[in-house]
Design a protein around this motif. Structure first.
Motif, PDB file in Angstrom:
ATOM      1  N   LEU A 244       4.817   2.512   2.863  1.00 43.40           N
ATOM      2  CA  LEU A 244       5.020   1.683   4.209  1.00 43.40           C
ATOM      3  C   LEU A 244       5.737   0.261   3.556  1.00 43.40           C
ATOM      4  CD1 LEU A 244       4.941   1.089   7.202  1.00 43.40           C
ATOM      5  CD2 LEU A 244       2.746  -0.064   6.553  1.00 43.40           C
ATOM      6  N   ASP A 245       7.018   0.087   3.914  1.00 40.82           N
ATOM      7  CA  ASP A 245       7.601  -0.922   3.554  1.00 40.82           C
ATOM      8  C   ASP A 245       7.895  -1.900   4.847  1.00 40.82           C
ATOM      9  OD1 ASP A 245       9.001  -3.255   2.886  1.00 40.82           O
ATOM     10  OD2 ASP A 245      10.432  -1.959   1.541  1.00 40.82           O
ATOM     11  N   ILE A 246       7.098  -2.975   5.089  1.00 41.19           N
ATOM     12  CA  ILE A 246       7.234  -3.811   6.194  1.00 41.19           C
ATOM     13  C   ILE A 246       8.716  -4.329   6.296  1.00 41.19           C
ATOM     14  CG2 ILE A 246       4.774  -4.155   6.714  1.00 41.19           C
ATOM     15  CD1 ILE A 246       5.195  -6.973   5.776  1.00 41.19           C
ATOM     16  N   ARG A 247       9.187  -4.493   5.156  1.00 44.46           N
ATOM     17  CA  ARG A 247      10.588  -5.164   5.323  1.00 44.46           C
ATOM     18  C   ARG A 247      11.568  -4.154   5.643  1.00 44.46           C
ATOM     19  NH1 ARG A 247      10.826 -10.415   3.863  1.00 44.46           N
ATOM     20  NH2 ARG A 247       8.760 -11.327   3.308  1.00 44.46           N
ATOM     21  N   GLU A 248      11.403  -2.859   5.558  1.00 47.71           N
ATOM     22  CA  GLU A 248      12.517  -1.870   5.597  1.00 47.71           C
ATOM     23  C   GLU A 248      12.647  -1.368   7.186  1.00 47.71           C
ATOM     24  OE1 GLU A 248      12.201   1.713   2.768  1.00 47.71           O
ATOM     25  OE2 GLU A 248      13.036   2.901   4.419  1.00 47.71           O
ATOM     26  N   ILE A 249      13.781  -1.483   7.522  1.00 42.30           N
ATOM     27  CA  ILE A 249      14.204  -0.910   8.899  1.00 42.30           C
ATOM     28  C   ILE A 249      14.915   0.243   8.700  1.00 42.30           C
ATOM     29  CG2 ILE A 249      15.302  -1.549  10.944  1.00 42.30           C
ATOM     30  CD1 ILE A 249      15.607  -4.255   9.628  1.00 42.30           C
TER      31      ILE A 249
ATOM     32  N   LEU B 214      -7.122  -0.211  11.399  1.00 38.24           N
ATOM     33  CA  LEU B 214      -5.610  -0.439  11.552  1.00 38.24           C
ATOM     34  C   LEU B 214      -5.308  -1.238  10.216  1.00 38.24           C
ATOM     35  CD1 LEU B 214      -2.925  -0.207  12.825  1.00 38.24           C
ATOM     36  CD2 LEU B 214      -3.492  -2.527  14.190  1.00 38.24           C
ATOM     37  N   PHE B 215      -6.108  -2.355   9.990  1.00 34.30           N
ATOM     38  CA  PHE B 215      -5.575  -3.254   8.869  1.00 34.30           C
ATOM     39  C   PHE B 215      -5.466  -2.419   7.413  1.00 34.30           C
ATOM     40  CE2 PHE B 215      -6.514  -6.914  11.609  1.00 34.30           C
ATOM     41  CZ  PHE B 215      -5.396  -7.159  12.126  1.00 34.30           C
ATOM     42  N   ALA B 216      -6.572  -1.581   7.531  1.00 39.58           N
ATOM     43  CA  ALA B 216      -6.929  -0.820   5.853  1.00 39.58           C
ATOM     44  C   ALA B 216      -5.909   0.321   5.746  1.00 39.58           C
ATOM     45  CB  ALA B 216      -8.325  -0.282   6.006  1.00 39.58           C
ATOM     46  N   PHE B 217      -5.527   0.843   6.938  1.00 38.66           N
ATOM     47  CA  PHE B 217      -4.739   2.051   7.011  1.00 38.66           C
ATOM     48  C   PHE B 217      -3.283   1.235   6.501  1.00 38.66           C
ATOM     49  CE2 PHE B 217      -1.487   4.602   9.303  1.00 38.66           C
ATOM     50  CZ  PHE B 217      -1.646   5.763   8.552  1.00 38.66           C
ATOM     51  N   ALA B 218      -3.035   0.167   7.017  1.00 34.52           N
ATOM     52  CA  ALA B 218      -1.555  -0.371   6.970  1.00 34.52           C
ATOM     53  C   ALA B 218      -1.430  -0.674   5.321  1.00 34.52           C
ATOM     54  CB  ALA B 218      -1.274  -1.626   7.695  1.00 34.52           C
ATOM     55  N   LEU B 219      -2.721  -1.630   4.806  1.00 29.81           N
ATOM     56  CA  LEU B 219      -2.832  -1.994   3.341  1.00 29.81           C
ATOM     57  C   LEU B 219      -2.537  -0.862   2.374  1.00 29.81           C
ATOM     58  CD1 LEU B 219      -5.294  -4.860   3.787  1.00 29.81           C
ATOM     59  CD2 LEU B 219      -2.903  -5.105   3.204  1.00 29.81           C
ATOM     60  N   VAL B 220      -3.341   0.160   2.835  1.00 36.96           N
ATOM     61  CA  VAL B 220      -3.448   1.272   1.834  1.00 36.96           C
ATOM     62  C   VAL B 220      -1.903   1.806   1.691  1.00 36.96           C
ATOM     63  CG1 VAL B 220      -4.138   3.826   1.640  1.00 36.96           C
ATOM     64  CG2 VAL B 220      -5.728   1.866   2.189  1.00 36.96           C
ATOM     65  N   ARG B 221      -1.170   2.115   2.877  1.00 41.25           N
ATOM     66  CA  ARG B 221      -0.033   2.523   2.706  1.00 41.25           C
ATOM     67  C   ARG B 221       0.979   1.792   2.148  1.00 41.25           C
ATOM     68  NH1 ARG B 221       2.763   4.874   7.748  1.00 41.25           N
ATOM     69  NH2 ARG B 221       4.319   5.480   6.112  1.00 41.25           N
ATOM     70  N   ILE B 222       0.947   0.329   2.284  1.00 44.82           N
ATOM     71  CA  ILE B 222       1.910  -0.632   1.677  1.00 44.82           C
ATOM     72  C   ILE B 222       1.639  -0.350   0.111  1.00 44.82           C
ATOM     73  CG2 ILE B 222       2.185  -3.128   1.375  1.00 44.82           C
ATOM     74  CD1 ILE B 222       1.599  -3.497   4.372  1.00 44.82           C
TER      75      ILE B 222
END
Lengths: 181, 653, 140
Positions: free
Chosen positions: A30-35, A17-25
């Motif tokens: 993936l922008d964790i700040r974007e709503i 899960l973390f790797a997936f999120a990091l790759v997308r960031i």
């Protein structure tokens, strides 16, 4: 004894899960700040505000009904807005769409001077001093740009500085297809 | 020059840590006494060179070497010396260096104080610690060097974040990291045990004091952070369930569970594989916290500036250590047989329930933390999991845990609740309930929230219950072992903490007011009179100071100066709250905005029993300290250790 | 990187000072209580991890004003929630709503508790059937 492998398996899943999120960031998808705006595909909230230049004159969203238009939220206090300004001017020229500038919680004189200095990309510039219209549009940080369709629906929204590349990628296809995302 | 020495020292430390790993692990595996003997000097060498690097960074900060990027971004020529030193761990790179310094220190302590361990076992423990060191030293050198130069050098530094310019925060990271990193010792003992295949009561006895020491540091570190947030953020809140706070709380819960399961393993030789798993779990949660805070996958008020490439590196480290050790566990654990039983009601049963509940609590926090991340990563929408969720779900395991604790302390090993204690416990419970009602309706004149009475009762019940054994021993003129006294103290601290939390959550009063000079307002029976403001200036900030006089009836009880500071470099305003402290409450004034004409907005707060939150944590840590001094941990080479040594040598040879 | 640092600086800058209401409190405890609960349960979307009660940024104070006005106008909690979610999505709620995507989140306490206690009780019952050896070291 497979059950003894469960903890390791759980952590591998977590790592995945973390790797997936990091790759997308890392890719920028993936922008964790974007709503993501809940307004996409829904009727645009509309506005009714005094213009920046002549506070006595009130412009409503109905004035733009029947054709697509852009709403751009900005402020002189916002550094990113300055960064996107030239792109905004170019988009206004080339796309032929009217851009409504929503001057959000700003100083009127400074805003007028700002547009005089950098050029005015807006068909109408409206003052949202008390921030109520911004709340209606779900604005949480300038700059934000909305594309509203001819039938008054929000087709697309971009948060952060706009560029021609982003325009081509995100907004131009919506205009061509016209469909909601 | 000094920064280059720092980099060089880190490189040497990395090589020595590699040597420590190889000598320790391979030496024990291949039974090469000379390799094993070389482990200790390697540990000392790592410590020396990491310390050189650490001092080099502190020196660069102290002497304003703005040609170093880290110094230029985190210091300023006006910054007082104390905070220049504290800036060493004020941002990502430096705090990582602190992490490594503390790891090296733990390894040095293990090397120095573990003379009673079989040499091969000790070498393995040090080898595993060396491997952890290799990972983090490589991470620092390859992704996050604190010694990177800035060219051209900056003329002036960007200053340390004003939020961090505070004595409590200067001390908070070292304590917290001491705890975080301390879990690596438990991890190293666990891995060494799995590698050597010796896992018994003896192993638990060796591990326990280290776990207690790490747990103490973690307890104090978390309490300092909470105290800092309370008065520096100016919000008067003491816990926000922020991802960074959670990152420290989860390992604390796991370490607490580990402490208790180690007790069973030591006493009865039971729950061996579970204890191993918990040791790995506690360290995993520490690493996970490090990852979450530094990788940029979470948004938090405290998170370090981060980028995904660093995140990938820590993730790789994390998976290497956790998945590696858990795989080893999966191979070894099925072979571990525990002999012996216990009755339904027994110390063992209570401790097992304690473990189940503590681990549940840690997993719930983890769920709350990761669920939004998972949803976001898979484009399933964005949600927020905040205090309303955590406050509610934490009570699910929390409340039963406290009541089980009060009773469980008096259960005997193997069988039965000690019959002599049954009556005392029943009386205590009645007394606690009565006192809780008295406290709520007498002192605070309201039932509070739905759980106030329950929680007050629980807190008082635990405090009373913790005292039973010491009081009985004292009346009989017996001496309790230090471990038992430590346990009683720590559990008493839990009760104190619960009282504090319950008091402040149930009866706090907050009021935002706008006052002109001479005006006053009253909350919770205290009158706050605002006298006026004056400008003041500090070493690196300008401030407006307001004076507020608080009186109760006709009696003036405090005159509070409270400031709103603007730090000269970073320009952001900071509230410096005025706090009046008494044994039963805090009165808290925070300054808001200048409304013109001398009028200011301010927030006034009445915080009953809030000090007991931190006092409880300090008492818990003191309990740990007393327990650690128990004789049985200090016995040098005991007979059975010597026998074990012989057996290990025979096994290896 | 620079942008990240800037964003971080903005976040931290927002943290240092407290948001303090300058409006008078509601005269009755019921409405003031609802107001305080709401401002603590709505996330300041601009500052990422603080409630609108705790943030001094402009949007947070605008949203506090919105909540205050809606309560003063006699609007229900459901209406306030709907108003915020329509504009900012579920992200604005610190108390995550129960939807198909959060069933697991909200079921976690019960599921994990039952699982953990189930395992613990099974072990305890099994051990209680084992022979209890009498170790001379029975000290407790």
């Amino acid at each position: 004894m497979w059950r003894y492998f469960l903890p390791a398996a759980a952590f591998i899943a977590l790592g995945g899960l973390f790797a997936f999120a990091l790759v997308r960031i890392g890719q920028g998808s993936l922008d964790i700040r974007e709503i993501k705006s809940p307004l996409l595909g829904k009727p645009a909230p509309g506005f009714r505000l005094p213009t920046l230049a002549e506070p006595g004159r009130v412009v409503a969203s109905s004035a733009f009904a029947g054709r697509p238009y852009l709403v751009n939220v900005w402020g002189t206090w916002c550094a990113e807005c300055r960064a996107e300004h030239s792109a905004l001017l170019a988009i206004g020229r080339t796309s032929g769409l009217p851009i409504v500038g929503l001057d959000w919680k700003d100083d009127r004189q400074e805003a007028i001077a700002y547009l005089r200095e950098l050029g005015n990309p807006y068909a109408e510039t409206l003052s949202d001093n008390d921030g109520r219209t911004a709340i209606d549009w779900g604005v949480y940080g300038a700059p934000e740009t909305f594309l509203v369709s001819a039938d008054g629906h929000v087709l697309e929204k971009h948060i952060g500085a706009l560029s021609l590349a982003i325009w081509q990628k995100k907004f131009a296809p919506r205009l061509a297809g016209g469909g909601a995302p | 020059m000094i920064p280059e020495i720092g980099t060089l020292a880190l490189i040497i430390a990395l090589l020595l840590a590699l040597a420590q790993t190889v000598f320790g692990l391979a030496g024990a595996q291949l039974n090469r006494p000379s390799w094993i003997a070389a482990t200790t000097p390697a540990v000392a060498g790592v410590w020396v060179f990491v310390t050189v690097a650490f001092v080099a960074l502190a020196y660069s900060l102290a002497t304003h070497d703005f040609s170093v990027t880290y110094v230029a971004t985190n210091s300023n020529s006006e910054l007082p010396l104390l905070y220049r030193i504290a800036a060493t761990w004020g941002a990502h790179e430096g705090s990582l260096l602190l992490w490594i310094e503390l790891l090296a220190t733990w390894a040095l302590l293990v090397a120095a104080l573990s003379g009673q361990l079989p040499v091969a076992f000790r070498a393995r423990v040090l080898g595993v610690l060396g491997l952890v060191g290799v990972g983090f030293l490589a991470f620092t050198l390859f992704t996050s060097s604190p010694f990177a130069r800035l060219s051209p050098a900056a003329i002036e530094g960007a200053d340390l974040n004003p939020l961090l310019q505070d004595p409590a925060l200067a001390a908070h990271p070292p304590m917290l990291y001491m705890g975080y990193v301390g879990t690596s010792v438990a991890f190293a003992f666990a891995v060494a045990a799995m590698l050597s295949g010796r896992l018994d009561a003896q192993w638990a006895r060796w591990t326990r004091p280290w776990v207690v020491a790490a747990w103490m540091s973690l307890t104090i570190g978390i309490a300092l952070g909470s105290w800092w947030a309370y008065y520096v953020l100016g919000w008067g809140g003491w816990w926000f369930w922020d991802p960074v706070e959670n990152a420290s709380f989860m390992p604390w819960l796991a370490a607490t569970a580990l402490l208790h399961s180690l007790a069973v393993t030591e006493k009865r030789g039971l729950f061996k594989s579970w204890t191993l798993l918990l040791a790995i779990f506690a360290f995993s949660l520490s690493l996970l916290g490090t990852f979450l805070v530094r990788s940029g996958v979470l948004v938090s008020v405290h998170a370090f500036a981060s980028d995904p490439s660093r995140g990938m590196f820590i993730l790789a480290l994390l998976l290497f250590f956790i998945v590696g050790s858990l795989t080893l566990y999966a191979v070894r654990a099925p072979g571990l047989k525990s002999e012996g039983g216990f009755e339904l009601v027994s110390r063992e049963a209570f401790l097992l329930l304690n473990n189940a509940l503590l681990v549940t609590a840690a997993l719930l926090i983890l769920t709350g933390e990761l669920w939004p991340l998972a949803m976001d990563a898979f484009d399933l929408g964005k949600i927020s999991v905040g205090p309303p969720y955590y406050n509610a779900v934490f009570l699910v395991p929390g409340i039963p845990l406290v009541f089980l604790l009060a009773i469980g302390m008096h259960a005997g090993w193997r069988r039965g609740l000690l019959s002599s204690r049954r009556r005392v416990l029943a009386m205590l419970f009645g007394g606690a309930l009565l006192l809780a009602l008295l406290l709520a309706f007498g002192a605070y004149r309201s039932a509070g929230t739905a759980l106030t009475i329950v929680a007050f009762t629980a807190g008082l019940f635990v405090m009373g219950s913790a005292l039973i054994e010491p009081v009985e021993a004292w009346r009989r003129g017996q001496k309790l072992p230090r471990a038992a006294i430590g346990m009683a103290i720590a559990h008493f601290g839990v009760g104190v903490w619960i009282l504090g939390v319950t008091g402040v959550v149930s009866y706090k009063v907050e009021k935002d007011v706008s006052l002109a000079p001479g005006e006053s307002t009253t909350i919770a029976g205290y009158t706050f009179k605002y006298l006026g403001t004056k400008p003041v200036s500090g070493p690196n900030y300008e401030a407006i100071e307001a004076r507020v006089v608080i009186s109760e009836g006709d009696r003036v009880i405090a005159e509070l100066p409270t400031q709103k500071r603007v730090y000269r470099v970073q320009k952001n305003p900071m509230t410096h709250a005025g706090i009046s402290v008494a044994w039963n409450r805090d009165l808290f004034v925070a300054l808001g905005d200048d409304l013109g004409g001398g009028k200011w907005s301010m927030r006034l707060q009445y915080k009953p029993l809030v000090r007991y939150i931190w006092l409880g944590a300090v008492i818990m840590a003191c309990g740990g300290l007393v327990a650690i001094l128990d004789r049985r941990y200090r016995v040098r080479r005991t007979a059975d250790a010597a026998v074990a040594d012989g057996a290990a040598a025979a096994e290896a040879g | 990187m620079k942008r990240v640092a800037l964003a971080l600086w903005l976040v931290l800058a927002a943290v240092g000072a407290r948001a303090i209401d300058t409006e008078a409190a509601f005269p009755d405890a019921e409405r003031q209580g609802r107001y305080e609960r709401w401002i603590h349960e709505l996330r300041c979307v601009q500052c990422q991890n603080a409630a609108i009660a705790d943030s001094p940024v402009g949007l947070a104070s605008d949203l506090r004003r919105q909540v205050r006005e809606m309560i003063a106008a006699g609007q229900s909690d459901a209406a306030i929630k709907a108003f915020m979610v329509e504009r900012y999505g579920d992200f604005v709620l610190y108390d995550p709503p129960l939807t198909a995507r959060t069933y697991a989140l909200w079921a976690a306490p019960a599921v994990l508790m039952l699982l953990a206690l189930g395992v613990a009780v099974r072990v305890i019952v099994r051990r209680s059937k084992a022979t209890i050896d009498s170790d001379p070291e029975d000290a407790a």
